[in-house]
Design a protein around this motif. Structure first.
Motif, short mmCIF file in Angstrom:
data_model
loop_
_atom_site.label_atom_id
_atom_site.label_comp_id
_atom_site.label_asym_id
_atom_site.label_seq_id
_atom_site.Cartn_x
_atom_site.Cartn_y
_atom_site.Cartn_z
N ALA A 121 80.68 27.15 24.56
CA ALA A 121 80.89 25.70 24.60
C ALA A 121 80.87 25.17 23.18
O ALA A 121 80.07 25.61 22.34
N HIS A 122 81.75 24.22 22.91
CA HIS A 122 81.85 23.59 21.58
C HIS A 122 81.71 22.09 21.73
O HIS A 122 82.52 21.45 22.42
N GLY A 123 80.70 21.54 21.12
CA GLY A 123 80.49 20.10 21.21
C GLY A 123 80.06 19.68 22.60
O GLY A 123 79.16 20.27 23.21
N VAL A 124 80.72 18.67 23.12
CA VAL A 124 80.37 18.14 24.44
C VAL A 124 81.19 18.78 25.56
O VAL A 124 81.04 18.40 26.72
N TYR A 125 82.04 19.72 25.24
CA TYR A 125 82.88 20.33 26.26
C TYR A 125 82.07 21.34 27.09
O TYR A 125 81.12 21.95 26.61
N ALA A 126 82.52 21.52 28.33
CA ALA A 126 81.88 22.48 29.23
C ALA A 126 82.21 23.90 28.78
O ALA A 126 83.28 24.14 28.20
N PRO A 127 81.33 24.86 29.03
CA PRO A 127 81.61 26.23 28.59
C PRO A 127 82.76 26.85 29.37
O PRO A 127 82.96 26.57 30.55
N GLN A 128 83.48 27.71 28.68
CA GLN A 128 84.55 28.49 29.28
C GLN A 128 84.00 29.88 29.58
O GLN A 128 83.62 30.61 28.67
N TRP A 129 83.96 30.24 30.87
CA TRP A 129 83.31 31.48 31.30
C TRP A 129 84.31 32.62 31.35
O TRP A 129 85.44 32.45 31.81
N GLU A 130 83.85 33.78 30.89
CA GLU A 130 84.63 35.02 30.94
C GLU A 130 83.73 36.15 31.44
O GLU A 130 82.56 36.22 31.07
N GLU A 131 84.30 37.00 32.27
CA GLU A 131 83.53 38.10 32.84
C GLU A 131 83.31 39.21 31.82
O GLU A 131 84.23 39.57 31.07
N ARG A 132 82.09 39.75 31.79
CA ARG A 132 81.74 40.87 30.91
C ARG A 132 80.98 41.90 31.75
O ARG A 132 79.78 41.77 31.99
N PRO A 133 81.67 42.92 32.27
CA PRO A 133 80.95 43.94 33.05
C PRO A 133 80.11 44.84 32.16
O PRO A 133 80.41 45.06 30.99
N TRP A 134 79.04 45.35 32.74
CA TRP A 134 78.14 46.27 32.04
C TRP A 134 77.95 47.51 32.90
O TRP A 134 77.63 47.39 34.10
N ARG A 135 78.17 48.66 32.30
CA ARG A 135 78.05 49.92 33.03
C ARG A 135 76.62 50.45 32.91
O ARG A 135 76.13 50.66 31.79
N GLY A 136 75.99 50.63 34.02
CA GLY A 136 74.64 51.17 34.03
C GLY A 136 73.87 50.68 35.24
O GLY A 136 74.36 49.90 36.06
N THR A 137 72.65 51.18 35.35
CA THR A 137 71.77 50.84 36.48
C THR A 137 70.41 50.45 35.95
O THR A 137 69.85 51.14 35.08
N VAL A 138 69.90 49.35 36.46
CA VAL A 138 68.56 48.89 36.11
C VAL A 138 67.67 49.17 37.32
O VAL A 138 67.80 48.51 38.35
N PRO A 139 66.77 50.15 37.25
CA PRO A 139 65.95 50.50 38.42
C PRO A 139 64.91 49.41 38.70
O PRO A 139 64.63 48.56 37.85
N PRO A 140 64.32 49.41 39.88
CA PRO A 140 63.27 48.43 40.19
C PRO A 140 62.09 48.57 39.23
O PRO A 140 61.57 49.66 39.00
N GLY A 141 61.68 47.48 38.64
CA GLY A 141 60.60 47.49 37.68
C GLY A 141 60.99 48.01 36.31
O GLY A 141 60.13 48.08 35.42
N GLY A 142 62.25 48.37 36.10
CA GLY A 142 62.69 48.90 34.81
C GLY A 142 63.33 47.83 33.96
O GLY A 142 63.46 46.67 34.34
N ARG A 143 63.72 48.24 32.77
CA ARG A 143 64.36 47.34 31.83
C ARG A 143 65.52 48.04 31.15
O ARG A 143 65.61 49.29 31.17
N ALA A 144 66.40 47.26 30.55
CA ALA A 144 67.58 47.82 29.88
C ALA A 144 67.99 46.88 28.76
O ALA A 144 67.82 45.66 28.85
N ARG A 145 68.51 47.48 27.70
CA ARG A 145 69.04 46.72 26.57
C ARG A 145 70.54 46.57 26.77
O ARG A 145 71.26 47.56 26.93
N ILE A 146 71.01 45.36 26.75
CA ILE A 146 72.41 45.05 27.07
C ILE A 146 73.06 44.41 25.85
O ILE A 146 72.48 43.51 25.22
N GLU A 147 74.23 44.90 25.50
CA GLU A 147 75.04 44.35 24.41
C GLU A 147 76.40 43.96 24.99
O GLU A 147 77.10 44.80 25.54
#
Length: 398
Positions: free
Chosen positions: A236-262
């Motif tokens: 988003a720039h200024g007062v304009y609404a954000p423009q959304w774009e899809e960004r898929p991430w390959r991987g699995t986050v197990p229950p109670g686990g964590r992951a670093r996402i870029e």
């Protein structure tokens, strides 16, 4: 003795007036007092006319919609094989909206497109713009999506507020598989502060699209794993609404686990100023990060040089043309070269006296020799050839 009267006698008798006794002429009327005029009815009529006129303008406006409703999509065929084509029609969309038409696998209208646009045949998609009434009609080629059916025709807006509709469609001959098991216990939460990593290159200084990496650490507090989540990044720039774009991430986050996402973030070419980068998963915004983008001063320098160099070159060319085409003054002639020496014949006048002529000729020859000697610096006065110097004698010569 009393007289008995019948029922007719008990009725009241109607008095009749003879026609001759009816008064003639107009009946007298009572004088009426004039009512005071009040401005309320006139004001009400004026307001009603103005409201009707404004409603008419609104209904006739090019971008107005008579009734707000959900967008609708219809297909000419519910099933077709690869290589064929179908006609996709729709109504109820925003006027002059840009739409994207895709055939996606592993999708249903209830659950949407599982896996994002990675489940769609993106290479054979089509774009269409709605008309003033929010309707469209476009022919879409049938191709096999990368995921098995059930399949849908995915229609989504490209710009502005996102609207999407999925219509059930079957690709004949394409494999079919069950949808992944839906688990409502898997969810993600941000565990650390997000950051934008990366630096701008020299090309960005000349207007190339700025790019960064949004880095964050997420955890799964649910009881089910989250596999291949599809995030959405909005800028988003200024007062304009954000423009959304899809960004898929390959991987699995197990229950109670964590992951670093870029996730990559990229702006348009020449973008500068204060931007807000948002990360959304599902319907929940996980993080927001400000981003200050510097101005591409290389583009400004380029335009400044262009505005200076081009007028200077045009001025030089124009002056050269003017110098070529300007008229020359009458009697103008080229000047002689300064090193051109007058010839002996041009300076010697015809004289019958032979002795005087020889003397003048010899003096002219000496002057010419002296001028030639002065014009040649590699000769010294002693070594310069002269006619008066005696020639060296050779041995044995008398």
């Amino acid at each position: 003795m009393t007289r008995q009267l019948g029922p007719e006698a008990s009725r009241p008798t109607r008095r009749t007036r003879h026609p001759s006794t009816r008064p003639t002429g107009p009946l007298p009327t009572r004088p009426t007092e004039p009512r005071p005029l009040t401005p309320l009815p006139a004001l009400l009529a004026l307001l009603c006319a103005l409201s009707a006129l404004s409603a008419l303008f609104v209904l006739n406006a090019p971008g107005a919609r008579a009734a707000e409703g959900d967008p609708v999509v219809s297909l000419s065929k519910k099933e077709a094989g690869k290589g064929g084509a179908i006609t996709v029609s729709g109504s109820g969309w925003r006027p002059d909206a840009l739409l994207m038409l895709l055939i996606c696998g592993q999708s249903t209208p209830e659950r949407g497109v599982i896996g994002g646009t990675n489940s769609c045949a993106n290479a054979d998609g089509r774009a269409v713009t709605t008309d003033k009434k929010g309707a469209f009609s476009k022919k879409l080629p049938v191709s096999e999506p990368p995921k098995p059916c059930p399949c849908v025709v995915h229609v989504v807006t490209v710009t502005g507020e996102q609207e999407l509709v999925d219509a059930v469609f079957t690709v004949a001959g394409h494999p079919t598989a069950d949808l992944p098991r839906q688990s409502g216990d898997g969810r993600l939460a941000v565990l650390a502060t997000t950051s934008l990593e990366g630096d701008s290159s020299l090309l960005t200084w000349f207007g190339a699209p700025p790019a960064r990496r949004l880095v964050l650490t997420v955890g799964n507090p649910g009881s089910a794993p989250v596999t291949d989540p599809v995030f959405e990044i909005g800028t988003a720039h200024g007062v304009y609404a954000p423009q959304w774009e899809e960004r898929p991430w390959r991987g699995t986050v197990p229950p109670g686990g964590r992951a670093r996402i870029e996730l990559p973030v990229e702006l348009s070419a020449g973008a500068h100023g204060d931007y807000q980068v948002s990360l959304r998963y599902g319907d929940k915004v996980l993080a927001e990060q400000p981003w200050g983008v510097g101005r591409p001063w290389g583009v400004t320098l380029f335009w400044i040089l262009l505005c200076v160099v081009v007028p200077a070159a045009v001025f030089r060319i124009g002056m050269a043309v003017v110098d070529k085409v300007r008229p020359r003054p009458a009697g103008a002639h080229r000047m002689r070269r300064p090193n051109a020496a007058p010839t002996a014949t041009s300076s010697v006048s015809t004289n019958p006296d032979t002795t005087a002529s020889k003397a003048i000729s010899k003096a002219t020859t000496n002057a010419t020799t002296s001028a030639a000697t002065a014009a040649l610096p590699w000769f010294t006065p002693d070594s310069a050839p002269s006619e008066n110097r005696p020639r060296p004698t050779t041995k044995g010569q008398a």
